[in-house]
Write an enzyme that holds these catalytic residues in place. Structure first.
Site, PDB file in Angstrom:
ATOM      1  N   ARG A 194      36.518  31.262  38.721  1.00  0.00           N
ATOM      2  CA  ARG A 194      37.240  32.199  39.594  1.00  0.00           C
ATOM      3  C   ARG A 194      38.560  32.677  38.993  1.00  0.00           C
ATOM      4  O   ARG A 194      39.525  32.937  39.722  1.00  0.00           O
ATOM      5  CB  ARG A 194      37.512  31.582  40.964  1.00  0.00           C
ATOM      6  CG  ARG A 194      36.282  31.416  41.822  1.00  0.00           C
ATOM      7  CD  ARG A 194      35.958  32.717  42.542  1.00  0.00           C
ATOM      8  NE  ARG A 194      34.777  32.558  43.375  1.00  0.00           N
ATOM      9  CZ  ARG A 194      34.810  32.340  44.671  1.00  0.00           C
ATOM     10  NH1 ARG A 194      35.963  32.258  45.296  1.00  0.00           N
ATOM     11  NH2 ARG A 194      33.708  32.211  45.337  1.00  0.00           N
ATOM     12  N   ARG A 214      42.627  45.237  43.972  1.00  0.00           N
ATOM     13  CA  ARG A 214      41.866  44.933  45.187  1.00  0.00           C
ATOM     14  C   ARG A 214      42.372  45.760  46.372  1.00  0.00           C
ATOM     15  O   ARG A 214      41.603  46.109  47.263  1.00  0.00           O
ATOM     16  CB  ARG A 214      42.040  43.455  45.484  1.00  0.00           C
ATOM     17  CG  ARG A 214      40.901  42.554  45.699  1.00  0.00           C
ATOM     18  CD  ARG A 214      39.623  42.995  46.219  1.00  0.00           C
ATOM     19  NE  ARG A 214      39.323  42.197  47.387  1.00  0.00           N
ATOM     20  CZ  ARG A 214      39.475  42.630  48.607  1.00  0.00           C
ATOM     21  NH1 ARG A 214      39.876  43.843  48.839  1.00  0.00           N
ATOM     22  NH2 ARG A 214      39.190  41.849  49.616  1.00  0.00           N
ATOM     23  N   ASP A 272      29.664  38.706  42.221  1.00  0.00           N
ATOM     24  CA  ASP A 272      29.513  37.605  43.166  1.00  0.00           C
ATOM     25  C   ASP A 272      28.060  37.159  43.158  1.00  0.00           C
ATOM     26  O   ASP A 272      27.166  37.955  42.870  1.00  0.00           O
ATOM     27  CB  ASP A 272      29.925  38.021  44.576  1.00  0.00           C
ATOM     28  CG  ASP A 272      30.189  36.796  45.441  1.00  0.00           C
ATOM     29  OD1 ASP A 272      31.291  36.234  45.355  1.00  0.00           O
ATOM     30  OD2 ASP A 272      29.267  36.363  46.164  1.00  0.00           O
TER      31      ASP A 272
END
Ligand code: CP3
Length: 346
Positions: A27, A40, A76
């Protein structure tokens, strides 16, 4: 063939002599980086995953900002069930991703689409774009969720402490569960192989929820189907290392035959014991408790050095955390971890 043959990461995974240990963090592209949060803020999570230019940008960020030795593609594990036809919702600050219509019966399993690799072109494009931007600086890691872990979300509908709906499904409808796991395994082989064609130099299969089942059921529903994926990928692309990360397992008995070329070790497991239980031809990766990165740099250095000392110097090994980096990790602390590994000679 493999454009990163001489990288520290691939040499270490082959058990070849290295000057120091390679290091990256699970991550590593994520919310602890202000530069990630800035990107983001311009799009939602799935939009970021599906825009190759932006996905490549955040993939490269930790290489520039914290100095990791590999870039893991920003995506993901849940894009697979979505591509198989399940609606996936990832809402701001609402406890992670969820499937509003989880699988409940064998009929639901039969409705899932197969041959879906073409729908995941955005992942392959993001890998290709990342390779262009990195220009050979570090290798690129591709990944997928293992069948059991994907099935856990697809049946439970969301993350859960005990995954009781999922477990009850497995116990009560084993035939439907195996059909689902087989279907997932077939898709995952194509998906991972295609990631290597796009340029991925190493692969990781995440089995985050391996530990929620009793050992016997984990072996039947988890390890067996993960193994089908690992074997299938190794047959197709034998030169690409594929690491299996079975979080929460209590024994590695029989894992040498799983088809994995190496193993990610979770933070709860003692790295020295893992190194003894798994034959030394298998490289290991891990396993600092991510919470250590919330402590002062001096403590981070000490614990990182203790971790490094647990693996015999001749063994293939990649320093990493034992699970994903926490979003509240100070960037300097992540840097202290990476720096410590880089400064520690073998
Ligand atoms: O490692 C990397 O830097 C690459 C990117 C990556 C993400 N998810 C990005 C992400 C990887 C390798 C994953 C894998 C993943 N996704 C796993 C397996 C690894 C693990 O951590 O156990 C699992 C179980 C998932 C499912 C998932 N996706 C959850 C549970 C969540 C919510 C948790 C959270 O931190 O919010 C996600 C969302 C997600 N995936 C985020 C990121 C950066 C956070 C979303 C955001 O930016 O708002």
């Amino acid at each position: 063939m493999n454009d990163q043959q001489n990288s520290l990461l691939l040499r270490s995974l082959r058990g070849e002599p290295v000057e120091r240990r390679p290091v990256w963090m699970m991550r590593q592209a994520g919310r602890y980086l202000p530069e990630y949060r800035a990107i983001r803020a311009t799009t939602d999570f799935l939009g970021l995953c599906k825009t190759p230019d932006l996905a490549a940008e955040v993939t490269v960020q930790p290489v520039d900002l914290v100095g990791v030795d590999a870039a893991i593609i920003f995506s993901d594990i849940l894009v697979i069930p979505e591509a198989m036809g399940m609606e996936l919702i990832v809402e701001e600050g609402k406890g992670g991703p969820r499937f509003p219509n989880p699988l409940r019966a064998e009929w639901d399993v039969d409705q899932l689409a197969s041959g879906i690799t073409d729908r995941l072109r955005f992942v392959f494009d993001a890998i290709a774009e990342t390779k262009r931007r990195l220009d050979g600086r570090v290798p690129v890691i591709g990944f997928a969720g293992a069948p059991l872990t994907l099935a856990a979300y697809m049946i439970e509908g969301q993350g859960s402490k005990n995954f009781d709906t999922f477990k009850a499904f497995l116990f009560a409808q084993p035939a439907a569960a195996h059909r689902l796991l087989e279907k997932l395994a077939a898709e995952l082989i194509d998906y991972l192989v295609e990631q290597t064609r796009a340029g991925a130099n190493m692969l990781q299969l995440f089995d985050t929820w391996a530990g929620v089942l009793p050992e016997e059921e984990y072996r039947a529903f988890g390890l067996a189907h993960a193994s089908a994926v690992l074997d299938g990928v190794r047959r197709a692309v034998p030169d690409v290392p594929i690491l299996y990360f079975p979080k929460g397992v209590r024994s590695y008995d029989g894992f040498a035959e799983s088809g994995a070329s190496g193993f990610g070790i979770d933070w709860q497991t003692d790295l020295r014991r893992a190194a003894q239980e798994l034959p030394d031809t298998f490289p290991l990766q891990g396993n600092l408790d991510p919470t250590v990165l919330l402590t002062p740099p001096e403590q981070i250095r000490r614990r990182t050095q203790q971790m490094l000392a647990k693996v015999p110097s001749g063994r293939g090994y990649v320093a990493n955390l034992g699970h994903g980096i926490l979003p509240n990790t100070p960037v300097e602390n992540a840097q202290a971890f990476i720096q410590t590994v880089k400064e520690t000679a073998i």
